[in-house]
Design a protein around this motif. Structure first.
Motif, mmCIF file in Angstrom:
data_model
loop_
_atom_site.group_PDB
_atom_site.id
_atom_site.type_symbol
_atom_site.label_atom_id
_atom_site.label_comp_id
_atom_site.label_asym_id
_atom_site.label_seq_id
_atom_site.Cartn_x
_atom_site.Cartn_y
_atom_site.Cartn_z
ATOM 1 N N ARG A 125 1.419 12.271 10.439
ATOM 2 C CA ARG A 125 1.026 11.270 9.435
ATOM 3 C C ARG A 125 1.799 9.968 9.620
ATOM 4 O O ARG A 125 1.233 8.883 9.589
ATOM 5 C CB ARG A 125 1.290 11.803 8.029
ATOM 6 N N CYS A 129 -0.232 6.708 11.203
ATOM 7 C CA CYS A 129 -0.359 5.551 10.313
ATOM 8 C C CYS A 129 0.238 4.319 11.005
ATOM 9 O O CYS A 129 -0.354 3.236 10.999
ATOM 10 C CB CYS A 129 0.357 5.850 8.992
ATOM 11 N N ALA A 132 -2.066 3.221 13.847
ATOM 12 C CA ALA A 132 -3.272 2.559 13.332
ATOM 13 C C ALA A 132 -2.958 1.128 12.913
ATOM 14 O O ALA A 132 -3.680 0.193 13.269
ATOM 15 C CB ALA A 132 -3.825 3.351 12.163
ATOM 16 N N THR A 141 1.780 -4.128 8.567
ATOM 17 C CA THR A 141 2.519 -4.366 7.325
ATOM 18 C C THR A 141 4.002 -4.555 7.669
ATOM 19 O O THR A 141 4.425 -4.244 8.782
ATOM 20 C CB THR A 141 2.383 -3.164 6.378
ATOM 21 N N GLU A 142 4.771 -5.023 6.691
ATOM 22 C CA GLU A 142 6.205 -5.259 6.933
ATOM 23 C C GLU A 142 6.921 -3.969 7.325
ATOM 24 O O GLU A 142 7.765 -3.954 8.208
ATOM 25 C CB GLU A 142 6.848 -5.824 5.666
ATOM 26 N N GLU A 143 6.574 -2.858 6.647
ATOM 27 C CA GLU A 143 7.235 -1.580 6.935
ATOM 28 C C GLU A 143 6.982 -1.159 8.385
ATOM 29 O O GLU A 143 7.908 -0.764 9.096
ATOM 30 C CB GLU A 143 6.723 -0.468 5.998
ATOM 31 N N MET B 1 -2.727 -8.227 3.973
ATOM 32 C CA MET B 1 -1.856 -7.124 3.546
ATOM 33 C C MET B 1 -0.498 -7.251 4.242
ATOM 34 O O MET B 1 -0.428 -7.261 5.448
ATOM 35 C CB MET B 1 -2.509 -5.793 3.938
ATOM 36 N N SER B 2 0.594 -7.413 3.472
ATOM 37 C CA SER B 2 1.871 -7.538 4.165
ATOM 38 C C SER B 2 2.816 -6.383 3.856
ATOM 39 O O SER B 2 3.775 -6.175 4.572
ATOM 40 C CB SER B 2 2.534 -8.858 3.804
ATOM 41 N N ARG B 3 2.532 -5.635 2.789
ATOM 42 C CA ARG B 3 3.356 -4.449 2.506
ATOM 43 C C ARG B 3 2.461 -3.221 2.436
ATOM 44 O O ARG B 3 1.292 -3.319 2.058
ATOM 45 C CB ARG B 3 4.083 -4.607 1.160
ATOM 46 N N GLN B 4 3.050 -2.075 2.794
ATOM 47 C CA GLN B 4 2.289 -0.837 2.726
ATOM 48 C C GLN B 4 2.044 -0.476 1.267
ATOM 49 O O GLN B 4 2.933 -0.643 0.434
ATOM 50 C CB GLN B 4 3.090 0.296 3.371
ATOM 51 N N LEU B 7 1.342 5.653 -2.075
ATOM 52 C CA LEU B 7 0.311 6.692 -2.038
ATOM 53 C C LEU B 7 -0.486 6.726 -3.344
ATOM 54 O O LEU B 7 -1.694 6.968 -3.338
ATOM 55 C CB LEU B 7 0.959 8.057 -1.766
ATOM 56 N N GLU B 8 0.205 6.438 -4.454
ATOM 57 C CA GLU B 8 -0.474 6.428 -5.765
ATOM 58 C C GLU B 8 -1.560 5.354 -5.778
ATOM 59 O O GLU B 8 -2.673 5.576 -6.245
ATOM 60 C CB GLU B 8 0.517 6.149 -6.914
ATOM 61 N N GLY B 19 -5.431 3.050 8.743
ATOM 62 C CA GLY B 19 -4.044 3.535 8.720
ATOM 63 C C GLY B 19 -3.808 4.421 7.506
ATOM 64 O O GLY B 19 -3.153 5.463 7.594
ATOM 65 N N GLU B 20 -4.343 3.988 6.372
ATOM 66 C CA GLU B 20 -4.195 4.777 5.145
ATOM 67 C C GLU B 20 -4.958 6.097 5.250
ATOM 68 O O GLU B 20 -4.517 7.118 4.744
ATOM 69 C CB GLU B 20 -4.655 3.959 3.941
ATOM 70 N N ARG B 23 -2.901 8.339 7.190
ATOM 71 C CA ARG B 23 -1.792 8.784 6.331
ATOM 72 C C ARG B 23 -2.250 9.894 5.378
ATOM 73 O O ARG B 23 -1.539 10.850 5.141
ATOM 74 C CB ARG B 23 -1.347 7.570 5.508
#
Lengths: 301, 85
Positions: A125, A129, A132, A141-143, B1-4, B7-8, B19-20, B23
């Protein structure tokens, strides 16, 4: 469980997987330095976006990241001990026998090597992720950018992407870093010292050189070139077919504590051993007399 | 989109990114991309250069369906045929 993992823990699962747990190595040293750096990044990401950080605080963060360059072995060992115990408590990492211990030379000499193994589902996972987001257009994304930077510094980045994907990755990283000065500065930051860079360059070049099919064959004949990529398991069972020998190898690996799964890709049959993919190659080792067996040839992305 | 997204947040939204989806399902990115290219996984894209968005529930169900059919040893072309009915 995935949601309960912090940024550092996710990163640690990616870079500790398949690393020797009982001995020191250059890659492990670099991984632990990167894990220490990821803790600083995690703290910063929890407060605010990197893009909105003021220049002075961002420079402070960069200094903290660079300070991991000079961490002593004692501190790195402590970091490893603490983090691994947390990950073990969460049941997302375990210590298992190294695949190399299944090689005829190792197990007949009684040498036992132990490796870290990340939980396969969570590892997939995290990695998928990241892949992707890194490879899709305008999805970074930043992370993920921080993870990719840490993996680059740790020299693991290119293990997760094929040579074709690496071109797209480089393009996306550059495009992302152009969005903000802070990203650009982070991408330019390095926390390896010269000695480590040289030894790491030598080791990764050696590893890369044995990744193509021709060199994989050469490595089977001269295993010392890249010992980890030339694992030979003897299967001297008279009167058996190749599928019997395949099952025998799978049973042998399972007995030695590995997760083994038979995977069919089109017409090709592969083995998924722990978190890696391997081809089984029937071969013979000639000592005083020939020993028939199978060589495990790793498959790269 | 700059931050992930957390999950909620992902679980409460109708549309998610590839990507999500990786995940949430733990399916490899290359597999998801292959399913998309084979039209097994429907997506929406506002403009050619914009990110593909997948309907969360529909895509997860579809992936589970494909997994089930694959476990029954069906080939991708057979799966395509069944799912297009």
């Amino acid at each position: 469980m995935y949601t309960k993992l912090s940024f550092t823990e996710k990163y640690a699962l990616l870079c500790l997987d398949n690393l020797e747990s009982q001995h020191h190595s250059t890659l492990k040293k670099l991984s632990l330095k990167a894990i220490s750096a990821s803790a600083f990044l995690e703290e910063a990401l929890a407060k605010e976006d990197l893009s909105s950080m003021e220049t002075s605080s961002f420079h402070l963060l960069l200094n903290q990241l660079c300070s991991t360059k000079s961490l002593s072995q004692k501190k790195l060992d402590q970091t490893e001990k603490n983090l691994v115990s947390i990950l073990k408590e969460k049941h997302v990492i375990e210590e298992t026998p190294d695949l190399l211990s299944c090689d005829i030379n190792y197990y007949t000499s009684g040498i036992k090597l132990m490796n870290y193994r990340s939980d396969a589902a969570i590892y997939t996972r995290i990695l998928e992720c990241l892949r992707a987001e890194a490879l899709e257009e305008d999805s970074l994304t930043e992370e993920s950018f921080c993870l990719l930077w840490l993996l680059r510094e740790n020299s693991l980045l290119y293990d997760f992407f094929s040579s074709l994907e690496q071109e797209t990755l480089e393009k996306h990283l550059t495009e992302f870093s152009m969005k903000c000065e802070n990203y650009k500065l982070l991408l330019q930051t390095k926390f390896r010292n010269t000695g480590e860079s040289i030894s790491n360059f030598f080791l990764s070049t050696k590893k890369k050189a044995t990744e193509n099919q021709f060199m994989q064959g050469v490595n089977l004949i001269f295993p010392f070139i890249n010992r980890r990529n030339s694992i030979f398991i003897d299967t001297v069972i008279l009167g058996t077919s190749s599928s019997n020998r395949r099952l025998e190898i799978m049973a042998f690996l399972s007995e030695h504590g590995h997760f083994v799964e038979d995977i069919t890709l089109g017409e090709e049959k592969l083995l998924k051993i722990d978190n890696g993919y391997y081809r089984l190659f029937p071969t013979v080792r000639v000592c005083r007399f020939p020993i028939q067996g199978m060589a495990l040839v790793p498959i790269y992305h | 989109m700059s931050r992930q997204r957390s999950l909620e947040k992902i679980l409460s939204s109708d549309y998610i990114s590839i990507g999500e989806l990786a995940r949430l399902t733990g399916v490899r990115y290359s597999t998801l991309k292959y399913y998309t290219e084979e039209n097994l996984l429907p997506f929406e894209q506002e403009e050619e250069n914009l990110t593909r968005r997948y309907k969360r529930l529909e895509s997860i169900d579809r992936i589970q369906e494909i997994k089930k059919l694959k476990d029954e040893k069906l080939s991708i072309s057979q799966i395509k045929e069944i799912l297009s009915k």
